[in-house]
Design an enzyme around this catalytic site. Structure first.
Site, mmCIF file in Angstrom:
data_model
loop_
_atom_site.group_PDB
_atom_site.id
_atom_site.type_symbol
_atom_site.label_atom_id
_atom_site.label_comp_id
_atom_site.label_asym_id
_atom_site.label_seq_id
_atom_site.Cartn_x
_atom_site.Cartn_y
_atom_site.Cartn_z
ATOM 1 C CE LYS A 22 -1.786 1.772 3.997
ATOM 2 N NZ LYS A 22 -1.489 3.186 4.154
ATOM 3 C CG ASN A 23 2.449 2.671 3.527
ATOM 4 O OD1 ASN A 23 1.272 2.966 3.326
ATOM 5 N ND2 ASN A 23 2.929 2.474 4.741
ATOM 6 N NE ARG A 92 0.270 12.069 6.492
ATOM 7 C CZ ARG A 92 0.551 13.199 7.100
ATOM 8 N NH1 ARG A 92 -0.400 13.946 7.586
ATOM 9 N NH2 ARG A 92 1.789 13.592 7.218
ATOM 10 C CB CYS A 116 -5.006 6.065 10.280
ATOM 11 S SG CYS A 116 -5.786 4.644 9.521
ATOM 12 N NE ARG A 121 -0.277 10.065 9.841
ATOM 13 C CZ ARG A 121 -0.616 9.035 9.081
ATOM 14 N NH1 ARG A 121 -1.857 8.642 9.037
ATOM 15 N NH2 ARG A 121 0.276 8.410 8.346
ATOM 16 C CG ASP A 124 6.455 20.425 10.171
ATOM 17 O OD1 ASP A 124 5.805 19.361 10.181
ATOM 18 O OD2 ASP A 124 7.476 20.594 10.851
ATOM 19 C CG ASP A 305 2.482 1.408 9.472
ATOM 20 O OD1 ASP A 305 2.186 2.317 10.259
ATOM 21 O OD2 ASP A 305 2.486 1.566 8.234
ATOM 22 N NE ARG A 397 -7.999 5.055 5.305
ATOM 23 C CZ ARG A 397 -8.233 6.166 5.991
ATOM 24 N NH1 ARG A 397 -7.984 6.218 7.264
ATOM 25 N NH2 ARG A 397 -8.664 7.221 5.382
#
Ligand code: UD1
Length: 418
Positions: A22-23, A92, A116, A121, A124, A305, A397
């Site tokens: 996923k990431n 996100r 999530c 989170r 910046d 995670d 997700r």
């Protein structure tokens, strides 16, 4: 609304295949915005976050279609440069579009990202990095307005090796004039995968996975075919599930060097593990020695995670375990739910102490976030009696057809209407 209905106590046996990460897929989908031509992503699981990202690309004007499990994206004619609150707030990774949109149009208007709720989170580091490349950014009324007319390659030093910020800057640098060097970048495998994808499209990126990422900007990117790496977090979840429930499983499409920190903990706790090429065999009696002390860290440390799933395992391991969560400040929302199931857990700030119990008991619990939800599914599979896990849209997700995969291993788990 749907929930999982689980009858606990079954051991796990058989084979399970790990889907694409996923990431990795989410930033790659955002990077497709910069590509002139067709991108074919092979074997893409329909995680709801992937579908959310596809929706964003379609709204921007890209052509997005599925051919079986292959996802085809053509963003050549993309015109939109704005992403609304309703779209960006759903996930996100909407923030990943900022760099690619600036490369494509030189302007972007992107609402603050959702995702999530595991902490504040902030973004910046993304924004200060883009400013270092010469982008002018104004934050107003929940939107980020970015103007990249003067954007060009530069040296950027990240104050923390943020995964998302590194990815945004890699994408922004890929099509900016000149040389970009990212110092103190994240080193996660997803970063290397994004580099490989960008280079397959004609970018000139090197150094990912190391201390400095070096990018020579190119004018345009062309289409390619690509397959994302296996999802190391899903793989780690299956390993932990087998360790907790007991049994013997084979995990296919597994890259051992992506899960070294977890594998060394599992070996210490008396699981039997055997790795052959891209598969791993694990067998467990289901009553393990505690991991002792666990601290989440950036790669190659233990991933945040996997922290909730490790906590589920530790709630029935022998002895005490101390877990320190170093990445996200609100990542213990699964704790009260595990306590409802009989776990003995105390926590202060970012530290938890877990005293392993002989048994957990079925209960009605609610998934607080993606990985916290996976931990509750694990606990339900181990517990005596029936467990219902609600809020499973959060689990969808990042796990695709989880109940089908686990049923095939012998777990008793069904998706039912609330
Ligand atoms: C990514 C992953 C997420 C994983 C996390 C850590 C995706 C879609 N998500 O999230 O699953 O849990 O990496 O491995 O890939 N930070 C700031 N300012 C910023 C950015 C981050 O202070 O601008 C802080 C965060 O609050 C956090 C830490 O840096 O404490 C790490 O965040 P980051 O690596 O950016 O995680 P994400 O990219 O959000």
């Amino acid at each position: 609304m749907e929930k999982f209905f689980i009858n606990g106590g079954n051991k796990l046996y058989g084979k399970i295949k790990v889907d694409g990460a996923k990431n990795s897929l989410l930033p790659i989908l955002a990077a497709a915005i910069m590509v002139d031509g067709k991108v074919k992503l092979k074997n893409v699981p329909r995680y709801s976050d992937v579908l959310g990202m596809c929706k964003i690309l379609s709204e921007l004007g890209a052509e997005v279609s599925w051919q079986d499990d292959n996802l085809i994206i053509d963003a050549s004619l993309i015109e939109g440069h704005a992403i609304s609150t309703s779209l960006a707030g759903a996930l996100r990774s909407s923030i990943f579009t900022l760099g690619p949109l600036l490369c494509r149009h030189r302007i972007a208007k992107v609402a603050y990202p959702g995702g999530c709720e595991i902490g504040l989170r902030p973004i910046d580091i993304h924004l200060s990095g883009l400013r270092s490349l010469g982008t002018r950014i104004v934050e107003k009324n929940g939107y980020i307005y970015a103007n990249g007319e003067s954007m060009e390659g530069s040296d950027v030093t990240l104050s923390f090796p943020s995964v998302g910020a590194t990815e945004n800057l890699m994408m922004a640098g890929a099509c900016s004039k000149g040389i970009t060097r990212i110092f103190n970048p994240a080193k996660e495998p997803d970063i290397v995968d994004l580099q490989d994808f960008l280079n397959a499209c004609g970018a000139k990126v090197s150094g990912s996975g190391g201390n400095v990422i070096y990018i020579e900007g190119v004018e345009r990117l062309h289409g390619c075919e690509f397959e994302a790496i296996p999802d190391r977090i899903a793989a780690g979840t299956y390993l932990l599930m087998c360790a907790m429930c007991g049994g013997e499983i084979e995990i296919e499409n597994f890259l051992p060097y992506h899960n070294q920190a977890l594998l060394s903990k599992l070996l210490e706790s008396a699981c039997k593990i055997d790795v052959k090429d891209d598969r791993i065999f694990i067998s467990s009696k289901g009553a393990l020695q505690s991991f002792g002390e666990v601290e989440t860290a950036v790669y190659p440390g233990l991933p945040t995670d996997l922290q909730p799933q490790i906590m589920a395992l530790e709630s029935v391991s022998k002895g005490y375990c101390l877990i320190v969560e170093n990445l996200f400040e609100s990542r213990f929302k699964h704790v009260p739910e595990l306590i409802k199931m009989g776990a003995d857990i105390r926590f202060r700030s970012n530290v938890c102490v877990i005293k392993g119990k002989d048994k957990l008991y079925g209960a009605e619990v609610n998934s607080p976030d993606l990985r916290g939800g996976a931990a509750l599914v694990m606990a339900g599979m181990k517990a005596e009696g029936y467990t219902t896990v609600s809020g499973i849209e959060l689990i969808d997700r990042g796990y695709y057809k989880l109940e089908e995969k686990l049923s095939a291993l012998g777990a008793s788990i069904k998706r039912i209407e609330e």
